[in-house]
Design an enzyme around this catalytic site. Structure first.
Site, PDB file in Angstrom:
ATOM      1  N   ARG A  99       0.852  -1.194   0.000  1.00 46.53           N
ATOM      2  CA  ARG A  99       0.000   0.000   0.000  1.00 46.53           C
ATOM      3  C   ARG A  99       0.888   1.244   0.000  1.00 46.53           C
ATOM      4  O   ARG A  99       2.111   1.143  -0.054  1.00 46.53           O
ATOM      5  CB  ARG A  99      -0.902  -0.010   1.240  1.00 46.53           C
ATOM      6  N   SER A 155      13.965  10.149   2.675  1.00 50.43           N
ATOM      7  CA  SER A 155      13.004  11.192   3.048  1.00 50.43           C
ATOM      8  C   SER A 155      13.738  12.518   3.138  1.00 50.43           C
ATOM      9  O   SER A 155      14.926  12.552   3.483  1.00 50.43           O
ATOM     10  CB  SER A 155      12.392  10.870   4.422  1.00 50.43           C
ATOM     11  N   TYR A 202      13.755   8.246  13.400  1.00 49.07           N
ATOM     12  CA  TYR A 202      13.377   8.227  11.984  1.00 49.07           C
ATOM     13  C   TYR A 202      14.377   9.012  11.134  1.00 49.07           C
ATOM     14  O   TYR A 202      14.846   8.531  10.091  1.00 49.07           O
ATOM     15  CB  TYR A 202      11.968   8.813  11.842  1.00 49.07           C
ATOM     16  N   ILE A 253       3.657  13.182   1.821  1.00 51.88           N
ATOM     17  CA  ILE A 253       2.859  12.410   0.872  1.00 51.88           C
ATOM     18  C   ILE A 253       1.661  11.821   1.615  1.00 51.88           C
ATOM     19  O   ILE A 253       1.834  11.194   2.676  1.00 51.88           O
ATOM     20  CB  ILE A 253       3.708  11.250   0.266  1.00 51.88           C
TER      21      ILE A 253
HETATM   22  P1  NAI Z   1       2.595   3.073   4.775  1.00 47.69           P
HETATM   23  O1  NAI Z   1       2.565   2.735   6.229  1.00 47.69           O
HETATM   24  O2  NAI Z   1       1.350   3.552   4.120  1.00 47.69           O
HETATM   25  O3  NAI Z   1       3.166   1.830   3.953  1.00 47.69           O
HETATM   26  C1  NAI Z   1       4.339   1.155   4.378  1.00 47.69           C
HETATM   27  C2  NAI Z   1       4.298  -0.284   3.917  1.00 47.69           C
HETATM   28  O4  NAI Z   1       5.458  -0.965   4.436  1.00 47.69           O
HETATM   29  C3  NAI Z   1       3.067  -1.030   4.480  1.00 47.69           C
HETATM   30  O5  NAI Z   1       2.507  -1.840   3.471  1.00 47.69           O
HETATM   31  C4  NAI Z   1       3.658  -1.854   5.627  1.00 47.69           C
HETATM   32  O6  NAI Z   1       2.922  -3.028   5.907  1.00 47.69           O
HETATM   33  C5  NAI Z   1       5.040  -2.165   5.081  1.00 47.69           C
HETATM   34  N1  NAI Z   1       6.006  -2.525   6.131  1.00 47.69           N
HETATM   35  C6  NAI Z   1       6.186  -1.894   7.334  1.00 47.69           C
HETATM   36  N2  NAI Z   1       7.137  -2.527   8.047  1.00 47.69           N
HETATM   37  C7  NAI Z   1       7.565  -3.574   7.291  1.00 47.69           C
HETATM   38  C8  NAI Z   1       8.538  -4.587   7.486  1.00 47.69           C
HETATM   39  N3  NAI Z   1       9.254  -4.666   8.609  1.00 47.69           N
HETATM   40  N4  NAI Z   1       8.740  -5.490   6.501  1.00 47.69           N
HETATM   41  C9  NAI Z   1       8.013  -5.427   5.347  1.00 47.69           C
HETATM   42  N5  NAI Z   1       7.075  -4.489   5.114  1.00 47.69           N
HETATM   43  C10 NAI Z   1       6.850  -3.573   6.076  1.00 47.69           C
HETATM   44  O7  NAI Z   1       3.765   4.144   4.615  1.00 47.69           O
HETATM   45  P2  NAI Z   1       4.099   5.219   3.473  1.00 47.69           P
HETATM   46  O8  NAI Z   1       3.659   6.550   3.966  1.00 47.69           O
HETATM   47  O9  NAI Z   1       3.667   4.735   2.146  1.00 47.69           O
HETATM   48  O10 NAI Z   1       5.701   5.221   3.561  1.00 47.69           O
HETATM   49  C11 NAI Z   1       6.481   4.362   2.775  1.00 47.69           C
HETATM   50  C12 NAI Z   1       7.926   4.802   2.868  1.00 47.69           C
HETATM   51  O11 NAI Z   1       8.031   6.167   2.486  1.00 47.69           O
HETATM   52  C13 NAI Z   1       8.536   4.698   4.265  1.00 47.69           C
HETATM   53  O12 NAI Z   1       9.879   4.273   4.151  1.00 47.69           O
HETATM   54  C14 NAI Z   1       8.465   6.130   4.767  1.00 47.69           C
HETATM   55  O13 NAI Z   1       9.450   6.384   5.734  1.00 47.69           O
HETATM   56  C15 NAI Z   1       8.725   6.888   3.482  1.00 47.69           C
HETATM   57  N6  NAI Z   1       8.276   8.268   3.477  1.00 47.69           N
HETATM   58  C16 NAI Z   1       6.942   8.577   3.592  1.00 47.69           C
HETATM   59  C17 NAI Z   1       6.535   9.898   3.565  1.00 47.69           C
HETATM   60  C18 NAI Z   1       5.104  10.292   3.655  1.00 47.69           C
HETATM   61  O14 NAI Z   1       4.844  11.508   3.730  1.00 47.69           O
HETATM   62  N7  NAI Z   1       4.143   9.374   3.652  1.00 47.69           N
HETATM   63  C19 NAI Z   1       7.516  10.992   3.436  1.00 47.69           C
HETATM   64  C20 NAI Z   1       8.879  10.546   3.298  1.00 47.69           C
HETATM   65  C21 NAI Z   1       9.227   9.235   3.321  1.00 47.69           C
END
Ligand code: NAI
Length: 245
Positions: A17, A138, A152, A185
């Site tokens: 996701r 990030s 983080y 995001i």
């Molecule tokens: P989200 O929580 O919507 O999706 C993260 C996905 O990673 C989920 O499907 C989750 O189940 C999976 N996940 C978590 N821990 C895991 C593990 N140990 N092993 C395998 N899968 C795992 O998060 P989002 O917002 O899409 O973030 C994704 C990436 O983008 C992260 O690395 C986050 O730090 C980075 N990011 C997000 C920003 C934002 O504004 N949403 C901004 C900058 C970076």
């Protein structure tokens, strides 16, 4: 129809996701065969099925599970062209309230995950003499941060250092290593951690006038995975709507 990733195989860790989900969908749209590794089985299985791909349960903070995800991708598709290690967690805790266990957990998923995934993926890529290793960093890592993001921010700054070192080590094998630094995001994870007012205030502070979408970030990953990025390694692309300006 021939896409920009036609004939390529991509493994997207944290691809069930959010940003990773959009990366998997964008890559599939461009013709790639997709493997998704995640811990959210329901979302991961559904998304992989929608994309005609493979779902693998893997906790990227565990070396053997990252290795198993790479092995299962190779077994199913016979090669691995693009690895995206996007899995990350972003709990909010002030440093004095962060337990050593919580610190270790964030480091082991966000930063350890990149090490485990790259270590597993480089072996087949080296044998193929080609490959793309991509990480989700990030703008929090090197440019801006906030109280509550000590762990983080440390992981995202660490990822940028790791990108440069790995790029140098793997360049001789034809394997490039790069990252994307998203700004704010709007994803499921973001909605779970932030109030509606906070999200509106962030959107108002972004020069382009809105929060980013997972698709905005996926497009940068697509470029880095494509043939057009063949001479780019050891760097990151910022996708933040001008927030850092
Ligand atoms: P989200 O929580 O919507 O999706 C993260 C996905 O990673 C989920 O499907 C989750 O189940 C999976 N996940 C978590 N821990 C895991 C593990 N140990 N092993 C395998 N899968 C795992 O998060 P989002 O917002 O899409 O973030 C994704 C990436 O983008 C992260 O690395 C986050 O730090 C980075 N990011 C997000 C920003 C934002 O504004 N949403 C901004 C900058 C970076």
């Amino acid at each position: 129809m021939s896409g920009r990733l036609q004939g390529k195989v991509a493994l997207v860790i944290g691809g069930a996701r959010g940003i990773g989900g959009a990366v998997a969908a964008r890559f599939a749209q461009e013709g790639a065969d997709i493997a998704i590794a995640d811990l959210d089985d329901a979302a991961g299985e559904r998304h992989a099925a929608d994309l005609g791909g493979l779902y693998l349960r893997a906790d990227v903070s565990r070396a053997e599970e990252a290795e198993a995800a790479v092995a299962a991708t190779l077994e199913r598709f016979g090669r691995l062209d693009v690895l995206v290690q996007n899995a990350g967690i972003y709990p909010w805790t002030l440093i004095e309230n962060t337990s050593p266990e919580e610190w270790d957990r964030v480091i082991s998923v966000n930063l350890g995950g990149c090490f485990h995934a790259a270590r597993a993926a480089v072996k087949p890529m080296k044998a193929q003499k080609s490959g793309r290793i991509l990480f989700t960093s990030s703008i929090t890592g090197t440019h801006v941060t906030s109280p509550g993001h000590g762990h983080y921010s440390a992981t995202k700054a660490g990822i940028n250092g790791f990108i440069r070192a790995a790029a140098l080590e793997f360049a001789g094998y034809g394997v490039t290593v790069n990252g994307v630094e998203p700004g704010n995001i709007l994803t499921e994870g973001m909605k779970a951690h932030r109030s509606g007012e906070f999200i509106q205030a962030m959107a108002d502070a972004i020069p382009l006038g809105r929060m980013g979408t997972p698709e905005d970030v996926a497009n940068a990953f697509l470029f880095l995975a494509s043939d057009e990025a063949a001479f780019i390694t050891g760097t990151t692309i910022i996708v933040d709507g001008g927030q850092l300006l």
